[in-house]
Design an enzyme around this catalytic site. Structure first.
Site, PDB file in Angstrom:
ATOM      1  CB  CYS A 393      -0.993  -0.040   1.150  1.00 25.07           C
ATOM      2  SG  CYS A 393      -2.417   1.013   0.828  1.00 25.07           S
ATOM      3  CG  HIS A 524      -3.418  -3.532   2.994  1.00 23.12           C
ATOM      4  ND1 HIS A 524      -2.340  -3.112   3.729  1.00 23.12           N
ATOM      5  CD2 HIS A 524      -4.116  -2.415   2.666  1.00 23.12           C
ATOM      6  CE1 HIS A 524      -2.381  -1.789   3.863  1.00 23.12           C
ATOM      7  NE2 HIS A 524      -3.455  -1.345   3.219  1.00 23.12           N
ATOM      8  CD  GLU A 526      -1.001  -6.417   4.607  1.00 20.74           C
ATOM      9  OE1 GLU A 526      -0.661  -6.621   3.424  1.00 20.74           O
ATOM     10  OE2 GLU A 526      -1.198  -5.271   5.088  1.00 20.74           O
TER      11      GLU A 526
HETATM   12  N1  GLN Z   1      -1.792   6.655   3.080  1.00 23.15           N
HETATM   13  C1  GLN Z   1      -1.978   5.966   1.854  1.00 23.15           C
HETATM   14  C2  GLN Z   1      -3.359   6.176   1.270  1.00 23.15           C
HETATM   15  O1  GLN Z   1      -4.269   6.561   1.946  1.00 23.15           O
HETATM   16  C3  GLN Z   1      -1.702   4.480   2.016  1.00 23.15           C
HETATM   17  C4  GLN Z   1      -2.669   3.782   2.906  1.00 23.15           C
HETATM   18  C5  GLN Z   1      -2.173   2.471   3.415  1.00 23.15           C
HETATM   19  O2  GLN Z   1      -0.987   2.178   3.387  1.00 23.15           O
HETATM   20  N2  GLN Z   1      -3.074   1.654   3.914  1.00 23.15           N
HETATM   21  O3  GLN Z   1      -3.562   5.949   0.099  1.00 23.15           O
END
Ligand code: GLN
Length: 552
Positions: A393, A524, A526
Site C-alpha cells: 500500500c 494489502h 497480508e
Molecule cells: N496513506 C496511503 C493512502 O491513503 C496508504 C494507505 C495504506 O498504506 N493503507 O492511500
C-alpha cells in the site's frame, strides 16, 4: 433470524486482559469446524468507535479489513486465519455501532414514543445482531468473544444480552471463561484464587461459566483442576489447561489434549459429525515452530513503534503472520528486524548497516508524513543494492515516488497526502475521495475491501498468482496519478496489476532482469494470507530473499 436450536458459545475474560481470548475463540472455531460444523466467529468490541478504522495502530493494533470493507479489530484477522474462510460485517460489532443504530431508529420514531433505554433497547439490538450474524453466515454454531474483562463497565450490556439469550434458549448457550492463573515467583506455586473471584463476579451478572480455560505459565495439575471444579461449580472435564506456548497455532492442538472439542459438543448436545483431522494444521504448526529451519532475515521498516516493542508487532500483525505462513511453506524461519523509518531519515549509520544485512525489506501500509523520507530512502537502498523489496500500500506508493525521483529525475515527486501542491504529484488523492476529505468525512470512507485486479502476462505477479484475475483487499485514499503512468513505465517500472478497466494501478514491479524482487501492491495482500494457503506474493518475496543469501 437464526434457526431454532442454533448454538451460541460466549467467550469472556476473567482476571485480566491480554491472556488470549481471541486465540481461544479462534481455536474453538477451528476445532468445531473440524468436527463437521459450520461456524461463525463474532467479535464484540465495547468501545464507542463505530468501527476500528479511526484508531491509531499504536493504541489498538492493526485495523483488519474484511472482504466487505468493514474496518475491524485485529482479532478478526486471527479468526479468519484459523477458520480459513471470510467473515462478514455481522461478525463484528462495537458499542458505537450498536448505539448508532438504536439512535437512528429513535430519530425515525421507530420506538413509538417510548423512552429508549440501555435495557431493554440497546441490549435487544445486541441480541438481534448476534442472531442475524448466525443466520447470515449459515452457520450452526456461533462463537462470540466479548471484549474486555468481566467486571468492566463497558461490556456489561453485552454480557446481559448473552444472559438473556441463555434464558430464552437454555440448551443452546454456553459460557467459556478464559482466566489466568499466576505463578508468583516467590511462591513457585500456581494460584487459583483470582479465577475463583472472576467466576463469582460473573455469577453476579446471573451467568455461570460452563467452561474455564486456565491460561497459565504452565499446565494445570490435577489438584488445582479439582480445586477449581469444586470452588467454581464447573466440572473438571470442562476445565481446560492452556499453558504458555511458542506459537498461537499450537493452541487448538493443546486444547485437544484435554479433549476440549468433545467436551464442547457434549455440552451443546451435538453429535460428532466427522472425526476431527487436524493433520494439516499440525503439520503447519510444527513447521512454524521449527527452530532448526534455515533463517531468512527480513526488515520491516515502519513507524508505529512509539509505545514499545509489544505494540509494535501488533500494529503490523497480519504482515508478520503472512511472512510466517509463506516461510513455513518454504521450510524457512523468518527473523524479523523492526526498523524505525525515522532512524533512517536521520541517517543513523547503525540502522543503515542493519538494513544492509537483510535478505529482504518490507515497507508496510501507513499514513501521514512522519518517517516518510526514511521509507523512501530505504526503498532506494533496496533498489540500488538489489535487496528484495516488498511494498504494501503506502510501501507501493512510495516505491513509485522513489522511482520517479531518482530514475525519472522528477526531484519533487511526492504524494499529495503530504505535499498538497507539489509540482509532481505522482501519487494523488482519488477523485471520489476529495469531497470526503473536504467534509472531514473520515470514518469508513477510504477505498475499502475487496476489488479485482487484472494481471499482466510475463510479470512476477502473474507468475506468482498463476492466474489472470485476482481479488484483494484495500484500504487507501490515494492512487498512482494516471498522468504519470506512461512516463514511469517508459522508465522501466511495470504496472503488472491494474483494475479491470485499466484505470487504477494495483501492482508495480521491476522486471527480474533489473532486480531480484522489487514489487509493491496498492492492496494489502497480508489480509488474505492464511496458514494453510499462504499468499503467493509473500512466498515469491521470501524465495527471492533466500536466493539473495546464496548469492552473497
Ligand atoms: N496513506 C496511503 C493512502 O491513503 C496508504 C494507505 C495504506 O498504506 N493503507 O492511500
Amino acid at each position: 433470524m437464526a434457526k431454532e436450536g442454533h448454538k451460541y458459545i460466549f467467550v469472556l475474560g476473567g482476571v485480566m486482559s491480554g491472556v488470549g481470548k481471541g486465540v481461544v475463540t479462534s481455536s474453538i472455531g477451528l476445532l468445531l469446524q473440524q468436527k463437521g460444523y459450520p461456524v461463525n466467529l463474532v467479535k464484540v468490541d465495547p468501545y464507542l468507535n463505530v468501527d476500528a478504522g479511526t484508531m491509531n495502530p499504536t493504541e489498538h493494533g492493526e485495523t483488519f479489513v474484511l472482504k466487505s470493507g468493514l474496518e475491524t479489530d485485529q482479532d478478526m484477522g486471527n479468526y479468519e486465519r484459523f477458520l480459513g474462510h471470510d467473515l462478514t460485517d455481522g461478525d463484528y460489532m462495537t458499542s458505537g455501532m450498536v448505539y448508532q443504530s438504536v439512535i437512528a431508529r429513535e430519530r425515525a420514531l421507530e420506538y413509538g414514543g417510548k423512552c429508549v433505554e440501555a435495557i431493554p433497547h440497546v441490549r435487544d439490538e445486541i441480541s438481534r445482531r448476534i442472531k442475524a450474524a448466525a443466520e447470515h453466515n449459515g452457520s450452526r454454531i456461533s462463537v462470540i468473544e466479548i471484549g474486555g474483562t468481566i467486571g468492566d463497565f463497558q461490556n456489561a450490556l453485552f454480557i446481559d444480552a448473552a444472559r438473556m439469550l441463555k434464558v430464552r434458549h437454555p440448551d443452546d448457550v454456553l459460557f467459556v471463561m478464559v482466566s489466568y492463573l499466576p505463578v508468583p515467583s516467590t511462591l513457585g506455586e500456581m494460584k487459583t484464587r483470582p479465577t475463583q473471584h472472576a467466576v463469582r463476579e460473573l455469577n453476579s451478572y446471573g451467568v455461570q461459566a460452563d467452561f474455564i480455560i486456565a491460561r497459565a505459565p504452565q499446565p494445570l495439575d490435577a489438584r488445582r483442576k479439582e480445586k477449581l471444579a469444586i470452588s467454581c461449580n464447573v466440572h473438571a472435564d470442562r476445565i481446560i489447561s492452556a499453558p504458555d506456548i511458542k506459537s498461537i497455532y499450537e493452541a487448538p492442538l493443546n486444547f485437544e489434549k484435554d479433549k476440549f472439542s468433545d467436551a464442547l459438543l457434549s455440552a451443546l448436545n451435538l453429535p460428532e459429525k466427522r472425526r476431527a483431522s487436524l493433520a494439516a494444521w499440525r503439520k503447519f504448526a510444527t513447521a512454524v515452530a521449527d527452530a532448526k529451519a534455515p533463517e531468512v532475515s527480513i526488515a520491516i521498516v515502519g513507524k508505529y513503534f512509539d509505545t514499545g516493542d509489544f505494540v509494535l508487532s501488533d500494529a503490523y500483525l497480519s504482515v508478520i503472520e503472512a511472512i510466517k505462513f509463506s516461510a513455513a511453506k518454504l521450510g524457512l524461519r523468518p527473523k524479523i528486524t523492526w526498523v524505525n523509518s525515522k532512524d533512517i531519515e536521520r541517517g543513523d549509520a547503525k540502522t543503515l548497516a542493519e538494513l544492509a544485512k537483510q535478505q529482504g525489506i518490507i515497507v508496510p501500509g501507513g499514513f501521514g508524513e512522519s518517517g516518510i523520507e526514511g521509507k523512501i530512502r530505504t526503498i532506494r537502498f533496496a533498489r540500488e543494492r538489489k535487496i528484495p523489496y516488498f511494498g504494501l500500500c503506502y510501501g507501493m506508493q512510495l516505491m513509485v515516488i522513489e522511482y520517479a525521483r531518482n530514475v525519472l529525475g522528477l526531484k519533487d515527486a511526492h504524494t499529495t497526502e503530504i505535499k498538497k501542491h507539489t509540482v509532481d504529484p505522482v501519487v494523488d488523492v482519488m477523485p471520489d475521495q476529495k469531497d470526503l476529505l473536504a467534509d472531514k468525512n473520515y470514518g469508513g470512507t477510504m477505498r475499502l475491501g475487496a476489488y479485482p485486479a487484472r494481471l499482466k502476462k510475463g510479470t512476477i505477479a502473474r507468475a506468482a498468482y498463476k492466474k489472470d484475475l485476482v481479488e484483494e483487499r484495500h484500504r487507501h485514499r490515494y492512487e498512482i496519478n494516471p498522468e504519470y503512468i506512461e512516463r514511469i513505465e517508459k522508465a522501466g517500472l511495470v504496472f503488472s496489476g491494474t483494475s479491470p478497466d485499466g484505470v487504477l494501478m494495483e501492482i508495480a514491479e521491476l522486471p527480474r532482469a533489473k532486480h531480484p524482487f522489487m514489487l509493491g501492491t496498492q492492496f494489502h495482500p497480508e489480509l488474505q494470507a492464511r496458514p494453510l494457503s499462504p499468499h503467493p506474493l509473500f512466498t515469491e518475496f521470501l524465495k527471492a530473499a533466500v536466493a539473495q543469501k546464496k548469492r552473497k
